[in-house]
Design a protein around this motif. Structure first.
Motif, PDB file in Angstrom:
ATOM      1  N   ALA A 151       0.830  -1.202   0.000  1.00 44.26           N
ATOM      2  CA  ALA A 151       0.000   0.000   0.000  1.00 44.26           C
ATOM      3  C   ALA A 151       0.865   1.253   0.000  1.00 44.26           C
ATOM      4  N   GLY A 152       1.956   1.231   0.766  1.00 50.79           N
ATOM      5  CA  GLY A 152       2.864   2.377   0.783  1.00 50.79           C
ATOM      6  C   GLY A 152       3.518   2.615  -0.561  1.00 50.79           C
ATOM      7  N   GLN A 153       3.923   1.534  -1.204  1.00 50.98           N
ATOM      8  CA  GLN A 153       4.529   1.670  -2.526  1.00 50.98           C
ATOM      9  C   GLN A 153       3.527   2.202  -3.536  1.00 50.98           C
ATOM     10  N   GLU A 154       2.301   1.726  -3.491  1.00 58.56           N
ATOM     11  CA  GLU A 154       1.281   2.213  -4.421  1.00 58.56           C
ATOM     12  C   GLU A 154       0.995   3.694  -4.202  1.00 58.56           C
ATOM     13  N   ALA A 155       1.034   4.138  -2.951  1.00 57.98           N
ATOM     14  CA  ALA A 155       0.833   5.566  -2.678  1.00 57.98           C
ATOM     15  C   ALA A 155       1.964   6.394  -3.279  1.00 57.98           C
ATOM     16  N   ARG A 156       3.199   5.893  -3.174  1.00 60.81           N
ATOM     17  CA  ARG A 156       4.335   6.616  -3.768  1.00 60.81           C
ATOM     18  C   ARG A 156       4.217   6.639  -5.298  1.00 60.81           C
ATOM     19  N   LEU A 157       3.784   5.524  -5.886  1.00 60.58           N
ATOM     20  CA  LEU A 157       3.586   5.492  -7.336  1.00 60.58           C
ATOM     21  C   LEU A 157       2.500   6.476  -7.764  1.00 60.58           C
ATOM     22  N   ARG A 158       1.431   6.518  -7.009  1.00 60.06           N
ATOM     23  CA  ARG A 158       0.340   7.440  -7.329  1.00 60.06           C
ATOM     24  C   ARG A 158       0.818   8.886  -7.274  1.00 60.06           C
ATOM     25  N   LEU A 194      14.811  -8.789  -4.270  1.00 56.54           N
ATOM     26  CA  LEU A 194      14.343  -7.413  -4.381  1.00 56.54           C
ATOM     27  C   LEU A 194      14.554  -6.883  -5.795  1.00 56.54           C
ATOM     28  N   GLY A 195      15.652  -7.269  -6.433  1.00 55.36           N
ATOM     29  CA  GLY A 195      15.908  -6.815  -7.800  1.00 55.36           C
ATOM     30  C   GLY A 195      14.833  -7.264  -8.769  1.00 55.36           C
ATOM     31  N   THR A 196      14.298  -8.460  -8.563  1.00 58.40           N
ATOM     32  CA  THR A 196      13.214  -8.943  -9.417  1.00 58.40           C
ATOM     33  C   THR A 196      11.957  -8.125  -9.202  1.00 58.40           C
ATOM     34  N   HIS A 197      11.660  -7.822  -7.944  1.00 62.47           N
ATOM     35  CA  HIS A 197      10.483  -6.985  -7.651  1.00 62.47           C
ATOM     36  C   HIS A 197      10.591  -5.635  -8.347  1.00 62.47           C
ATOM     37  N   LEU A 198      11.756  -5.014  -8.254  1.00 60.84           N
ATOM     38  CA  LEU A 198      11.923  -3.684  -8.852  1.00 60.84           C
ATOM     39  C   LEU A 198      11.945  -3.749 -10.376  1.00 60.84           C
ATOM     40  N   ALA A 199      12.529  -4.817 -10.928  1.00 62.40           N
ATOM     41  CA  ALA A 199      12.519  -4.974 -12.385  1.00 62.40           C
ATOM     42  C   ALA A 199      11.106  -5.210 -12.894  1.00 62.40           C
ATOM     43  N   ASN A 200      10.329  -5.981 -12.148  1.00 61.64           N
ATOM     44  CA  ASN A 200       8.926  -6.177 -12.496  1.00 61.64           C
ATOM     45  C   ASN A 200       8.202  -4.835 -12.517  1.00 61.64           C
ATOM     46  N   LEU A 201       8.439  -4.036 -11.495  1.00 57.98           N
ATOM     47  CA  LEU A 201       7.814  -2.717 -11.426  1.00 57.98           C
ATOM     48  C   LEU A 201       8.162  -1.883 -12.657  1.00 57.98           C
ATOM     49  N   ALA A 217      15.791   6.702 -11.333  1.00 62.22           N
ATOM     50  CA  ALA A 217      15.755   7.482 -10.097  1.00 62.22           C
ATOM     51  C   ALA A 217      14.697   6.938  -9.140  1.00 62.22           C
ATOM     52  N   PHE A 218      13.508   6.641  -9.673  1.00 65.16           N
ATOM     53  CA  PHE A 218      12.455   6.110  -8.809  1.00 65.16           C
ATOM     54  C   PHE A 218      12.855   4.752  -8.248  1.00 65.16           C
ATOM     55  N   VAL A 219      13.376   3.872  -9.104  1.00 62.77           N
ATOM     56  CA  VAL A 219      13.735   2.520  -8.674  1.00 62.77           C
ATOM     57  C   VAL A 219      14.836   2.566  -7.621  1.00 62.77           C
ATOM     58  N   ALA A 220      15.822   3.437  -7.795  1.00 62.31           N
ATOM     59  CA  ALA A 220      16.903   3.551  -6.814  1.00 62.31           C
ATOM     60  C   ALA A 220      16.372   3.995  -5.456  1.00 62.31           C
ATOM     61  N   ALA A 221      15.488   5.004  -5.464  1.00 54.22           N
ATOM     62  CA  ALA A 221      14.916   5.480  -4.203  1.00 54.22           C
ATOM     63  C   ALA A 221      14.052   4.393  -3.555  1.00 54.22           C
ATOM     64  N   GLU A 222      13.334   3.645  -4.387  1.00 57.25           N
ATOM     65  CA  GLU A 222      12.471   2.581  -3.861  1.00 57.25           C
ATOM     66  C   GLU A 222      13.316   1.468  -3.260  1.00 57.25           C
ATOM     67  N   ARG A 223      14.434   1.160  -3.878  1.00 56.31           N
ATOM     68  CA  ARG A 223      15.327   0.134  -3.337  1.00 56.31           C
ATOM     69  C   ARG A 223      15.776   0.519  -1.927  1.00 56.31           C
ATOM     70  N   GLU A 224      16.170   1.776  -1.744  1.00 57.44           N
ATOM     71  CA  GLU A 224      16.622   2.237  -0.428  1.00 57.44           C
ATOM     72  C   GLU A 224      15.506   2.111   0.606  1.00 57.44           C
ATOM     73  N   ARG A 225      14.288   2.493   0.219  1.00 54.91           N
ATOM     74  CA  ARG A 225      13.167   2.418   1.157  1.00 54.91           C
ATOM     75  C   ARG A 225      12.883   0.978   1.572  1.00 54.91           C
ATOM     76  N   LEU A 226      12.896   0.066   0.615  1.00 52.59           N
ATOM     77  CA  LEU A 226      12.533  -1.312   0.911  1.00 52.59           C
ATOM     78  C   LEU A 226      13.627  -2.041   1.679  1.00 52.59           C
ATOM     79  N   LEU A 227      14.859  -1.575   1.556  1.00 51.41           N
ATOM     80  CA  LEU A 227      15.980  -2.169   2.290  1.00 51.41           C
ATOM     81  C   LEU A 227      16.182  -1.550   3.665  1.00 51.41           C
ATOM     82  N   ALA A 228      15.530  -0.434   3.921  1.00 53.42           N
ATOM     83  CA  ALA A 228      15.713   0.272   5.188  1.00 53.42           C
ATOM     84  C   ALA A 228      15.221  -0.580   6.356  1.00 53.42           C
ATOM     85  N   PRO A 229      15.752  -0.350   7.568  1.00 53.93           N
ATOM     86  CA  PRO A 229      15.258  -1.089   8.741  1.00 53.93           C
ATOM     87  C   PRO A 229      13.740  -0.970   8.862  1.00 53.93           C
TER      88      PRO A 229
END
Length: 256
Positions: A151-158, A194-201, A217-229
């Motif tokens: 849901a958080g990712q979809e909000a960022r995409l929106r 995680l790379g597969t998830h982002l490539a799918n996106l 740029a979006f994928v890089a920022a999303e990678r950081e968010r999803l890897l964060a604690p």
């Protein structure tokens, strides 16, 4: 179909290998539900899979014993299909102008493809190529927004694409009227790097038509968010993607 919609529909040809390598498949429960709602087994059925892409659904229909023919408009997607499924016949065409014989099929399937058609053309074409008592099956495979990180990712995409309204609209809103569809929701999940998830996106049409720089740029920022604690990525670098397949099946009358 607007020019923008047509451009997005054609964008998959620019990323056929990316699509084939990273898009999710479908669970066995989906095909069980297709058989139930269509009131016939897939084994031995004459099936046309329209908008087949790289053959994700087509291959699974073939594995269930269907006598399946793929219909795909894109040159690069068709080439990828032929590499993956050399034993499955494929013809070039789309749902608005099916290159198929009248009354020749028991089942017509659109896996994540119906929304690229013009229903004023695709509905009459579906009726034409199906035999009496044949069935039209449409489905969409969407990430499940009931999962908080999705849901958080979809909000960022929106926000990124400046889309207003609810990003998690029900796929059944796309169903054409007057065919008497029966519907089913099929939940499932897959664990992927995680790379597969982002490539799918990034294989979705919104990104394919956006341009490489902004997509990266979006994928890089999303990678950081999803890897964060506290994020969904596990210690082994994988994420659990939860999906819901929205299936709709309409059975035509047994006599014309």
């Amino acid at each position: 179909m607007t020019t923008a919609h047509r451009t997005r529909a054609r964008s998959f040809d620019t990323a056929a290998a990316l699509y084939a390598a990273n898009r999710p498949a479908y669970p066995p429960a989906l095909f069980d539900a297709v058989e139930e709602l269509a009131a016939r087994p897939l084994r031995g059925a004459r099936v046309a899979d329209v908008g087949a892409g790289t053959g994700i659904a087509t291959g699974l229909l073939h594995a269930r014993g269907a006598r399946v023919l793929a219909v795909e408009p894109g040159e690069a997607m068709a080439a990828q299909f032929r590499r993956a499924h050399p034993d499955v016949p494929l013809v070039r065409g789309d749902g608005d102008r099916l290159p198929l014989a009248t009354g020749a099929f028991d089942l017509l399937t659109y896996a994540q493809a119906w929304h690229w058609t013009d229903p004023q053309r695709s509905v009459p074409e579906a009726r034409r190529v199906l035999r009496p008592g044949g069935a039209l099956a449409l489905w969409w495979n969407d990430l499940d927004p009931r999962v908080p990180w999705i849901a958080g990712q979809e909000a960022r995409l929106r926000d990124f694409f400046r889309v207003t309204g609810d990003a998690a609209q029900d796929a059944f809103r796309l169903l054409p009227a007057g065919l008497g569809f029966a519907t089913r929701k099929v939940p499932w999940s897959r664990r992927v790097p995680l790379g597969t998830h982002l490539a799918n996106l990034s294989s979705h049409s919104a990104f394919l038509t956006l341009g490489e720089e902004r997509t990266r740029a979006f994928v890089a920022a999303e990678r950081e968010r999803l890897l964060a604690p506290g994020g969904p990525a596990r210690a082994d670098g994988t994420v659990e993607e939860a999906y819901v397949v929205s299936l709709a099946v309409a059975v035509l009358p047994a006599s014309p």
